[in-house]
Scaffold this motif. Structure first.
Motif, short mmCIF file in Angstrom:
data_model
loop_
_atom_site.label_atom_id
_atom_site.label_comp_id
_atom_site.label_asym_id
_atom_site.label_seq_id
_atom_site.Cartn_x
_atom_site.Cartn_y
_atom_site.Cartn_z
N ASP A 71 0.80 -1.24 0.00
CA ASP A 71 0.00 0.00 0.00
C ASP A 71 0.83 1.28 0.00
N CYS A 72 2.12 1.19 -0.28
CA CYS A 72 2.98 2.38 -0.35
C CYS A 72 3.49 2.53 -1.79
N ASP A 73 3.39 3.73 -2.34
CA ASP A 73 3.87 4.00 -3.69
C ASP A 73 5.35 3.64 -3.78
N TRP A 74 5.72 2.86 -4.79
CA TRP A 74 7.09 2.38 -4.89
C TRP A 74 8.07 3.51 -5.13
N GLU A 75 7.59 4.67 -5.56
CA GLU A 75 8.48 5.82 -5.74
C GLU A 75 9.04 6.30 -4.40
N LEU A 76 8.36 5.99 -3.31
CA LEU A 76 8.83 6.36 -1.98
C LEU A 76 9.80 5.33 -1.39
N SER A 77 9.87 4.16 -2.01
CA SER A 77 10.71 3.10 -1.44
C SER A 77 11.87 2.70 -2.35
N GLY A 78 12.09 3.46 -3.42
CA GLY A 78 13.26 3.17 -4.25
C GLY A 78 12.97 2.60 -5.63
N GLN A 79 11.73 2.52 -6.03
CA GLN A 79 11.31 1.98 -7.33
C GLN A 79 11.96 0.63 -7.61
N LEU A 80 12.80 0.52 -8.63
CA LEU A 80 13.38 -0.77 -9.01
C LEU A 80 14.28 -1.35 -7.91
N ASP A 81 14.81 -0.50 -7.04
CA ASP A 81 15.70 -0.98 -5.97
C ASP A 81 14.94 -1.39 -4.71
N THR A 82 13.61 -1.30 -4.73
CA THR A 82 12.80 -1.69 -3.58
C THR A 82 13.06 -3.16 -3.24
N VAL A 83 13.48 -3.41 -2.00
CA VAL A 83 13.73 -4.78 -1.54
C VAL A 83 12.41 -5.37 -1.05
N LEU A 84 12.10 -6.55 -1.53
CA LEU A 84 10.85 -7.21 -1.17
C LEU A 84 11.09 -8.21 -0.03
N GLU A 85 10.08 -8.36 0.79
CA GLU A 85 10.14 -9.28 1.92
C GLU A 85 9.06 -10.35 1.77
N GLU A 86 9.21 -11.43 2.50
CA GLU A 86 8.23 -12.52 2.50
C GLU A 86 6.83 -11.97 2.76
N LYS A 87 5.87 -12.42 1.97
CA LYS A 87 4.44 -12.09 2.11
C LYS A 87 4.09 -10.65 1.74
N ASP A 88 5.00 -9.93 1.07
CA ASP A 88 4.66 -8.59 0.59
C ASP A 88 3.54 -8.67 -0.44
N VAL A 89 2.78 -7.58 -0.53
CA VAL A 89 1.71 -7.46 -1.52
C VAL A 89 2.09 -6.34 -2.49
N ILE A 90 2.21 -6.69 -3.76
CA ILE A 90 2.58 -5.72 -4.78
C ILE A 90 1.39 -5.55 -5.71
N VAL A 91 0.94 -4.30 -5.87
CA VAL A 91 -0.23 -4.00 -6.68
C VAL A 91 0.19 -3.16 -7.88
N PHE A 92 -0.30 -3.54 -9.05
CA PHE A 92 -0.06 -2.79 -10.29
C PHE A 92 -1.41 -2.31 -10.80
N ILE A 93 -1.56 -1.00 -10.96
CA ILE A 93 -2.83 -0.44 -11.42
C ILE A 93 -2.56 0.49 -12.60
N SER A 94 -3.22 0.23 -13.70
CA SER A 94 -3.12 1.13 -14.85
C SER A 94 -3.98 2.36 -14.58
N THR A 95 -3.37 3.53 -14.77
CA THR A 95 -4.13 4.77 -14.59
C THR A 95 -4.52 5.35 -15.93
N LEU A 96 -4.19 4.66 -17.03
CA LEU A 96 -4.51 5.13 -18.37
C LEU A 96 -5.76 4.42 -18.87
N HIS A 97 -6.68 5.19 -19.41
CA HIS A 97 -7.91 4.62 -19.90
C HIS A 97 -8.23 5.22 -21.27
N GLY A 98 -8.78 4.43 -22.13
CA GLY A 98 -9.19 4.93 -23.44
C GLY A 98 -10.41 5.81 -23.32
N GLY A 99 -10.66 6.56 -24.34
CA GLY A 99 -11.81 7.44 -24.23
C GLY A 99 -12.36 7.83 -25.55
#
Length: 99
Positions: A71-99
């Motif tokens: 639940d924390c934006d990965w930009e605050l935790s280092g993006q690609l360098d973010t170290v993951l721990e056991e049982k972490d939850v990673i969410v990917f949400i597209s903010t782009l929508h057609g119209g």
């Protein structure tokens, strides 16, 4: 290492319309921690079934894809360098929508 990956905002369509994936990702070496930089290629190889360009650009996610680690934006935790721990939850949400 067990992780929960969630895809939303249309990204679930790239993974056979499955929104939540419980996965087991191992570090490349025993001493090494799993980072987002290692997780993204794993997702590309093991989960994305079609239209990879809608999820990734180069070695990272496309602009317009919000990434949350526990639940924390990965930009605050280092993006690609973010170290993951056991049982972490990673969410990917597209903010782009057609119209």
């Amino acid at each position: 290492m067990q992780l929960t990956l969630e895809f939303g905002g249309g990204l679930e369509l790239l993974c056979d319309s499955v929104k939540i994936h419980k996965v087991d990702v191992d570090p490349q070496t025993e001493e090494e921690k799993v980072t987002m930089k290692q997780l993204l290629p794993w997702i590309r190889t093991n989960l994305i079934k079609e239209r990879l360009e809608m999820f990734m650009k180069g070695d990272s996610v496309r602009p317009g894809v919000l990434v949350l680690v526990n639940d924390c934006d990965w930009e605050l935790s280092g993006q690609l360098d973010t170290v993951l721990e056991e049982k972490d939850v990673i969410v990917f949400i597209s903010t782009l929508h057609g119209g």
